[in-house]
Design a protein around this motif. Structure first.
Motif, mmCIF file in Angstrom:
data_model
loop_
_atom_site.group_PDB
_atom_site.id
_atom_site.type_symbol
_atom_site.label_atom_id
_atom_site.label_comp_id
_atom_site.label_asym_id
_atom_site.label_seq_id
_atom_site.Cartn_x
_atom_site.Cartn_y
_atom_site.Cartn_z
ATOM 1 N N PHE A 3 21.355 -8.077 2.330
ATOM 2 C CA PHE A 3 20.184 -8.654 2.985
ATOM 3 C C PHE A 3 19.060 -8.792 1.971
ATOM 4 O O PHE A 3 18.989 -8.039 0.998
ATOM 5 C CB PHE A 3 19.707 -7.774 4.144
ATOM 6 C CG PHE A 3 20.763 -7.485 5.170
ATOM 7 C CD1 PHE A 3 20.953 -8.341 6.246
ATOM 8 C CD2 PHE A 3 21.568 -6.370 5.061
ATOM 9 C CE1 PHE A 3 21.927 -8.085 7.189
ATOM 10 C CE2 PHE A 3 22.546 -6.109 6.002
ATOM 11 C CZ PHE A 3 22.734 -6.969 7.066
ATOM 12 N N SER A 4 18.196 -9.742 2.213
ATOM 13 C CA SER A 4 17.029 -9.902 1.347
ATOM 14 C C SER A 4 15.784 -10.030 2.214
ATOM 15 O O SER A 4 15.841 -10.520 3.341
ATOM 16 C CB SER A 4 17.183 -11.135 0.446
ATOM 17 O OG SER A 4 17.290 -12.322 1.214
ATOM 18 N N PHE A 5 14.652 -9.561 1.689
ATOM 19 C CA PHE A 5 13.375 -9.704 2.381
ATOM 20 C C PHE A 5 12.252 -9.608 1.359
ATOM 21 O O PHE A 5 12.462 -9.225 0.203
ATOM 22 C CB PHE A 5 13.210 -8.656 3.492
ATOM 23 C CG PHE A 5 13.206 -7.232 3.003
ATOM 24 C CD1 PHE A 5 12.021 -6.609 2.624
ATOM 25 C CD2 PHE A 5 14.379 -6.502 2.934
ATOM 26 C CE1 PHE A 5 12.013 -5.306 2.170
ATOM 27 C CE2 PHE A 5 14.390 -5.192 2.485
ATOM 28 C CZ PHE A 5 13.201 -4.589 2.107
ATOM 29 N N ILE A 6 11.057 -9.979 1.805
ATOM 30 C CA ILE A 6 9.880 -9.948 0.942
ATOM 31 C C ILE A 6 8.887 -8.960 1.534
ATOM 32 O O ILE A 6 8.504 -9.062 2.703
ATOM 33 C CB ILE A 6 9.240 -11.335 0.822
ATOM 34 C CG1 ILE A 6 10.262 -12.337 0.270
ATOM 35 C CG2 ILE A 6 8.001 -11.281 -0.082
ATOM 36 C CD1 ILE A 6 9.744 -13.767 0.223
ATOM 37 N N ALA A 7 8.497 -7.987 0.722
ATOM 38 C CA ALA A 7 7.505 -7.007 1.152
ATOM 39 C C ALA A 7 6.122 -7.438 0.690
ATOM 40 O O ALA A 7 5.959 -8.024 -0.378
ATOM 41 C CB ALA A 7 7.841 -5.634 0.578
ATOM 42 N N ARG A 8 5.144 -7.129 1.526
ATOM 43 C CA ARG A 8 3.747 -7.419 1.190
ATOM 44 C C ARG A 8 3.033 -6.081 1.091
ATOM 45 O O ARG A 8 2.817 -5.402 2.099
ATOM 46 C CB ARG A 8 3.127 -8.274 2.288
ATOM 47 C CG ARG A 8 1.787 -8.884 1.891
ATOM 48 C CD ARG A 8 2.005 -10.126 1.082
ATOM 49 N NE ARG A 8 0.745 -10.760 0.736
ATOM 50 C CZ ARG A 8 0.598 -11.511 -0.339
ATOM 51 N NH1 ARG A 8 1.610 -11.676 -1.156
ATOM 52 N NH2 ARG A 8 -0.542 -12.086 -0.605
ATOM 53 N N VAL A 9 2.721 -5.641 -0.117
ATOM 54 C CA VAL A 9 2.170 -4.299 -0.312
ATOM 55 C C VAL A 9 0.740 -4.396 -0.833
ATOM 56 O O VAL A 9 0.417 -5.275 -1.630
ATOM 57 C CB VAL A 9 3.036 -3.483 -1.296
ATOM 58 C CG1 VAL A 9 4.437 -3.295 -0.752
ATOM 59 C CG2 VAL A 9 3.097 -4.155 -2.661
ATOM 60 N N PRO A 10 -0.131 -3.494 -0.403
ATOM 61 C CA PRO A 10 -1.499 -3.488 -0.941
ATOM 62 C C PRO A 10 -1.495 -3.055 -2.401
ATOM 63 O O PRO A 10 -0.619 -2.300 -2.837
ATOM 64 C CB PRO A 10 -2.221 -2.471 -0.050
ATOM 65 C CG PRO A 10 -1.138 -1.597 0.504
ATOM 66 C CD PRO A 10 0.080 -2.464 0.623
ATOM 67 N N ASP A 11 -2.456 -3.539 -3.155
ATOM 68 C CA ASP A 11 -2.550 -3.214 -4.573
ATOM 69 C C ASP A 11 -3.210 -1.845 -4.728
ATOM 70 O O ASP A 11 -4.389 -1.725 -5.064
ATOM 71 C CB ASP A 11 -3.357 -4.304 -5.300
ATOM 72 C CG ASP A 11 -3.386 -4.087 -6.805
ATOM 73 O OD1 ASP A 11 -2.565 -3.297 -7.296
ATOM 74 O OD2 ASP A 11 -4.248 -4.696 -7.473
ATOM 75 N N GLU A 12 -2.420 -0.793 -4.465
ATOM 76 C CA GLU A 12 -2.922 0.574 -4.528
ATOM 77 C C GLU A 12 -1.789 1.521 -4.875
ATOM 78 O O GLU A 12 -0.608 1.205 -4.639
ATOM 79 C CB GLU A 12 -3.536 0.972 -3.179
ATOM 80 C CG GLU A 12 -2.546 0.947 -2.032
ATOM 81 C CD GLU A 12 -3.197 1.173 -0.669
ATOM 82 O OE1 GLU A 12 -4.364 0.763 -0.529
ATOM 83 O OE2 GLU A 12 -2.537 1.741 0.226
ATOM 84 N N GLY A 21 1.133 4.083 -4.868
ATOM 85 C CA GLY A 21 2.066 4.574 -3.854
ATOM 86 C C GLY A 21 2.545 3.545 -2.857
ATOM 87 O O GLY A 21 3.446 3.835 -2.060
ATOM 88 N N ALA A 22 1.983 2.340 -2.866
ATOM 89 C CA ALA A 22 2.349 1.339 -1.860
ATOM 90 C C ALA A 22 3.806 0.912 -2.012
ATOM 91 O O ALA A 22 4.539 0.824 -1.015
ATOM 92 C CB ALA A 22 1.418 0.132 -1.968
ATOM 93 N N LEU A 23 4.232 0.640 -3.218
ATOM 94 C CA LEU A 23 5.614 0.222 -3.440
ATOM 95 C C LEU A 23 6.580 1.351 -3.091
ATOM 96 O O LEU A 23 7.661 1.117 -2.523
ATOM 97 C CB LEU A 23 5.796 -0.209 -4.892
ATOM 98 C CG LEU A 23 7.167 -0.749 -5.293
ATOM 99 C CD1 LEU A 23 7.557 -1.932 -4.415
ATOM 100 C CD2 LEU A 23 7.158 -1.174 -6.751
ATOM 101 N N HIS A 24 6.176 2.579 -3.390
ATOM 102 C CA HIS A 24 7.032 3.727 -3.067
ATOM 103 C C HIS A 24 7.227 3.865 -1.567
ATOM 104 O O HIS A 24 8.305 4.260 -1.092
ATOM 105 C CB HIS A 24 6.411 5.009 -3.637
ATOM 106 C CG HIS A 24 7.202 6.237 -3.323
ATOM 107 N ND1 HIS A 24 6.923 7.045 -2.243
ATOM 108 C CD2 HIS A 24 8.296 6.774 -3.920
ATOM 109 C CE1 HIS A 24 7.790 8.037 -2.194
ATOM 110 N NE2 HIS A 24 8.635 7.904 -3.204
#
Length: 507
Positions: free
Chosen positions: A7-16, A18-21
């Protein structure tokens, strides 16, 4: 035992920090395996691309969890950029009150410049990002009732968005190429594919911005060279007592060949789908107004610039079984040692989309059992046009799996598809467009070694044919997939045969 799917998807994370983690932790919590992740702050500071493998039900739970946490991108807002000069009263709290009006109006601030000791102490210069037309009108109404203001610029395309939302801007450029009917889910999948290409080419040392620019350039050039921008270079050659050959060199794509035998017309390849109406108008200018005389379309291979318009002709379409399978798989590397190439698969998706690829419905397949050989090439069919008898030869898979050739020994004609091309006859514009494909897939051949072997074999066949033909006979014609119909000179070089004239839609 759980099923494993990709599966594939796009995450939208805040520029801060720990967000990607947080996203990775949620994926891991539900037992999914991350197989691809791509994030580059230089491109877009908040967008991350993921591919995962695991149980479909658990993936659905992950997506739901990310969505509720505000970490899943499910839409692409149609942003509009508004730049204003706003004149504020000289009093405490004036700027704060103005900014509050902007916030309540649903706008995102991209740029602000205000300095009481500057040249314009009472003026705020501000750029706003708004995602709906109605918001623009409402906000302007609210601001104009409270402040003196000037609209400096309004950009409904979103081209001036900053790189914090690069992919939103890129998606809007794609919308301009393919039309507003493309929904967000489709565009998100397309962005995921293009990002995968960018990631692969970045790993090979390429500049990501250059890759994105090349993708857009491919689509933009097709648009610019269709309709009133369409043109072609044309050769008309009498090849037998009954048959006249027309070669039409398209602006960006493969040649379209027309064989006229009395009241019968046969096409070899169709060009890009986006050129279909332009081709019909061009044929009419050359006297072919009754397409009821068109009996067959013969496709040499599955690249969009050769068969992308095949579904738009209401006649039987003949091709190799493998060509049909390449079309169905939407992967030009299918059946080759490059089949797993991300670049080849994504390029196929991209160029099919931009060029208006249409799948033929009335398909007739050549044999998969050889009827003999010509040199190293199996004979998989026969085609008669007037007094010409063509053998259909199956290629070795150098340029593409199941590419076929048409060879008429008696008349000395070889349709070589993209195996043998007179590159010296290509205009600079055509060379530039071909270069885009090379930049995006590194090579237009799925197996370069085999492609060289095929080319040498065809040139040897034509050299031997020239030796056997009498001095009074016309030289053997090499009808390449691009460039001019050519003959071999005494040094083995390809030389355009006969006159080449120019057609332009505007004339």
């Amino acid at each position: 035992m759980e099923r494993e799917e990709r599966f594939s998807f796009i995450a939208r994370v805040p520029d801060e920090p720990g967000a990607l983690h947080r996203v990775a932790a949620i994926i891991t919590e539900f037992g999914l395996n991350i197989t691809r992740a791509q994030y580059d702050q230089r491109i877009d500071r908040e967008t991350v691309f993921f591919e995962v493998t695991g149980d479909p039900e658990r993936c659905s739970q992950v997506l739901d969890h990310l969505d509720r946490a505000g970490l899943l991108q499910t839409s692409l807002p149609r942003s509009r950029i508004l730049k204003l000069y706003v004149y504020l009263p000289h009093q405490a709290g004036a700027l704060a009150a103005f900014l509050d009006t902007v916030r309540l109006g649903g706008a995102n601030i991209l740029f602000i410049d205000f300095d009481e000791r500057g040249r314009h102490p009472e003026r705020v210069t501000i750029s706003l990002n708004l995602d709906q037309n109605g918001v623009v009108d409402d906000l302007l109404g609210q601001l104009s009732s409270a402040y003196k203001l000037e609209v400096v610029e309004y950009d409904p395309t979103g081209r001036h968005l900053d790189d914090t939302i690069f992919y939103v801007r890129f998606a809007q450029r794609v919308r301009e190429l393919i039309g507003d009917e493309a929904d967000d889910s489709f565009l998100l999948r397309f962005l995921h594919d293009i990002n995968h290409t960018v990631q692969e080419l970045m790993n090979r040392g390429r500049d990501p911005q250059e890759v994105f620019a090349n993708v857009l350039s491919a689509g933009q050039t097709l648009r610019k060279t269709s309709d009133q921008g369409f043109y072609a270079d044309v050769q008309q050659i009498v090849v037998s007592d009954q048959v006249t050959l027309f070669c039409f060199q398209m602006p960006c794509g493969g040649n379209v060949f027309l064989l006229k035998a009395g009241d019968e017309l046969v096409l070899v390849d169709t060009g890009f789908g986006i050129y279909h109406d332009d081709i019909l108008q061009m044929l009419a200018r050359y006297g072919f107004t009754d397409l009821g005389q068109l009996k067959r379309v013969i496709i040499t291979h599955a690249d969009a610039d050769h068969c992308g318009g095949s579904g738009l002709f209401a006649v039987p379409c003949y091709m190799h079984p493998g060509t049909l399978e390449v079309i169905r798989q939407a992967n030009r590397a299918y059946g080759s040692r490059s089949e797993g190439s991300v670049l080849e698969e994504v390029y196929t998706t991209m160029i099919n989309l931009f060029s208006g690829f249409t799948i033929p419905e009335d398909v007739h397949l050549f044999s998969s059992e050889p009827l003999g050989t010509v040199g190293p090439f199996p004979i998989v069919g026969e085609v008669r046009v007037g007094d010409l008898h063509f053998q259909v030869l199956e290629g070795l898979g150098g340029h593409m799996y199941a590419q076929t050739y048409l060879f008429c020994r008696e008349a000395g004609i070889f349709f070589t598809a993209d195996c043998v091309i007179n590159f010296d006859s290509l205009t600079q514009a055509r060379r530039d467009y071909s270069t885009l494909a090379v930049l995006l897939v590194t090579s237009v051949n799925v197996d370069s070694d085999l492609a060289r072997t095929e080319r040498q074999a065809i040139l040897q066949i034509m050299t031997d044919l020239g030796t056997s033909r009498g001095q009074e006979e016309r030289p053997g014609l090499i009808c390449g997939g691009h460039g001019a119909v050519s003959v071999l000179d005494d040094h083995g070089r390809l030389i355009p045969y006969g006159a080449v004239t120019h057609y332009a839609a505007k004339e």
